[in-house]
Design a protein around this motif. Structure first.
Motif, mmCIF file in Angstrom:
data_model
loop_
_atom_site.group_PDB
_atom_site.id
_atom_site.type_symbol
_atom_site.label_atom_id
_atom_site.label_comp_id
_atom_site.label_asym_id
_atom_site.label_seq_id
_atom_site.Cartn_x
_atom_site.Cartn_y
_atom_site.Cartn_z
ATOM 1 N N GLY A 59 0.795 -1.224 0.000
ATOM 2 C CA GLY A 59 0.000 0.000 0.000
ATOM 3 C C GLY A 59 0.822 1.264 0.000
ATOM 4 O O GLY A 59 0.360 2.305 -0.485
ATOM 5 N N LEU A 60 2.039 1.209 0.539
ATOM 6 C CA LEU A 60 2.849 2.421 0.688
ATOM 7 C C LEU A 60 3.908 2.601 -0.381
ATOM 8 O O LEU A 60 4.505 3.678 -0.460
ATOM 9 C CB LEU A 60 3.536 2.413 2.059
ATOM 10 N N ARG A 101 3.689 2.497 -3.720
ATOM 11 C CA ARG A 101 3.287 2.900 -5.069
ATOM 12 C C ARG A 101 4.241 3.955 -5.601
ATOM 13 O O ARG A 101 4.603 4.899 -4.907
ATOM 14 C CB ARG A 101 1.864 3.455 -5.049
ATOM 15 N N ILE A 121 -1.001 7.193 9.574
ATOM 16 C CA ILE A 121 -0.598 6.671 8.268
ATOM 17 C C ILE A 121 -1.785 6.015 7.573
ATOM 18 O O ILE A 121 -1.976 6.159 6.361
ATOM 19 C CB ILE A 121 0.563 5.671 8.438
ATOM 20 N N ARG A 167 -4.039 8.590 6.009
ATOM 21 C CA ARG A 167 -3.431 9.176 4.806
ATOM 22 C C ARG A 167 -3.546 8.223 3.626
ATOM 23 O O ARG A 167 -3.714 8.670 2.487
ATOM 24 C CB ARG A 167 -1.967 9.501 5.073
ATOM 25 N N MET A 168 -3.448 6.917 3.872
ATOM 26 C CA MET A 168 -3.624 5.951 2.789
ATOM 27 C C MET A 168 -5.088 5.850 2.376
ATOM 28 O O MET A 168 -5.396 5.651 1.191
ATOM 29 C CB MET A 168 -3.111 4.576 3.238
ATOM 30 N N PRO A 211 -6.060 9.665 0.288
ATOM 31 C CA PRO A 211 -4.862 10.274 -0.298
ATOM 32 C C PRO A 211 -5.166 11.635 -0.882
ATOM 33 O O PRO A 211 -6.309 11.949 -1.244
ATOM 34 C CB PRO A 211 -4.452 9.278 -1.382
ATOM 35 N N ARG A 261 8.731 10.557 -4.211
ATOM 36 C CA ARG A 261 8.538 9.270 -3.554
ATOM 37 C C ARG A 261 9.863 8.528 -3.375
ATOM 38 O O ARG A 261 10.019 7.746 -2.448
ATOM 39 C CB ARG A 261 7.575 8.394 -4.362
ATOM 40 N N ASP A 307 -3.857 0.358 -6.094
ATOM 41 C CA ASP A 307 -4.613 1.484 -5.533
ATOM 42 C C ASP A 307 -5.736 0.985 -4.622
ATOM 43 O O ASP A 307 -5.952 1.514 -3.527
ATOM 44 C CB ASP A 307 -5.198 2.332 -6.659
ATOM 45 N N SER A 358 -4.276 -0.400 -1.505
ATOM 46 C CA SER A 358 -3.783 0.674 -0.648
ATOM 47 C C SER A 358 -4.911 1.252 0.206
ATOM 48 O O SER A 358 -4.729 1.507 1.406
ATOM 49 C CB SER A 358 -3.152 1.782 -1.501
ATOM 50 N N ARG A 359 -6.079 1.457 -0.398
ATOM 51 C CA ARG A 359 -7.222 1.955 0.380
ATOM 52 C C ARG A 359 -7.633 0.940 1.452
ATOM 53 O O ARG A 359 -7.935 1.320 2.599
ATOM 54 C CB ARG A 359 -8.407 2.223 -0.552
ATOM 55 N N GLY A 393 -5.163 0.968 4.173
ATOM 56 C CA GLY A 393 -5.313 2.190 4.951
ATOM 57 C C GLY A 393 -6.406 2.040 5.999
ATOM 58 O O GLY A 393 -6.232 2.453 7.155
#
Length: 222
Positions: free
Chosen positions: A30-31, A33, A87, A90-91, A94, A112, A189, A192-193, A196
């Motif tokens: 997730g982090l 990308r 964190i 934030r994920m 975004p 990044r 993506d 990642s959500r 999060g």
């Protein structure tokens, strides 16, 4: 030698469920990308080294360090929970204000490249979090009092266990690049959500556990 193998096996059985390398891989997916394979491999190596250092310090000097700074396990849990929750949010939400132009995307990727996720949150508190640190400190105190193994085994076994846990973590994290290629950008993506949300839940749970520890240690109601 058999006693050493038994001590190492016991240590792995205690630590691996707590460190949970699979969950660390999911967080890295997730982090990371926008990172290249080389950058992910570097983050994986750094994370493994950090985890080894954290576990070694916690086992051999954890009580002394936390005593010097007046840190309690409950305080460690709450601080770790706040970091993980931040964190996670934030994920989950975004910042999508950036336009999708090629030039701006290039600048974003360069930014990044400078980010370091190896220590926070991958090594701490995702892998070597408050629960792992508390277990190591308690185990060190128990071994010093009870001495269940020969003295040389008690000196060698912890280091061997920490090295093996770090190597297992490294191998798991190295698989993140292959998983990302399999999922594609849209899959990453979505993951990642999802991660999060899970991280936000983990952070809240860390804080709850810390508060419950405080209530248990300092009861307000008789």
């Amino acid at each position: 030698m058999w006693e050493l193998m038994r001590a190492v096996g016991t240590g792995l059985a205690m630590l691996l469920p707590l460190t949970n390398p699979v969950s660390t891989v999911a967080v890295m997916l997730g982090l990371s990308r926008g990172m290249s394979d080389q950058q992910r491999k570097r983050q994986a190596l750094l994370c493994s080294c950090y985890v080894f250092a954290i576990m070694t310090i916690a086992f051999y000097a954890g009580q002394a360090v936390m005593g010097v700074f007046g840190i309690t396990i409950s305080g460690l849990r709450i601080a770790g929970g706040l970091i993980v929750g931040f964190i996670g949010f934030r994920m989950l939400f975004p910042d999508e204000r950036d336009p999708p132009e090629v030039e701006h995307r290039s600048e974003e990727l360069q930014l990044r490249q400078k980010q370091d996720i190896a220590f926070i949150p991958l090594a701490m508190p995702t892998t070597a979090g408050p629960g792992t640190i508390a277990l190591l400190i308690g185990t060190a105190a128990t071994m010093a009092d009870e001495r269940p193994f020969a003295p040389w085994v008690m000196q060698v076994a912890p280091v061997v266990v920490f090295v093996l846990v770090s190597v297992i973590l490294l191998l798991c994290l190295r698989s993140a690049s292959a998983i990302i290629r399999l999922l594609g950008q849209s899959g990453v993506d979505a993951l990642s959500r999802l991660m999060g949300f899970l991280l936000a839940c983990m952070g809240v749970q860390f804080v709850i556990n810390g508060v419950l520890d405080i209530i248990q240690d300092y009861p307000f109601v008789n």
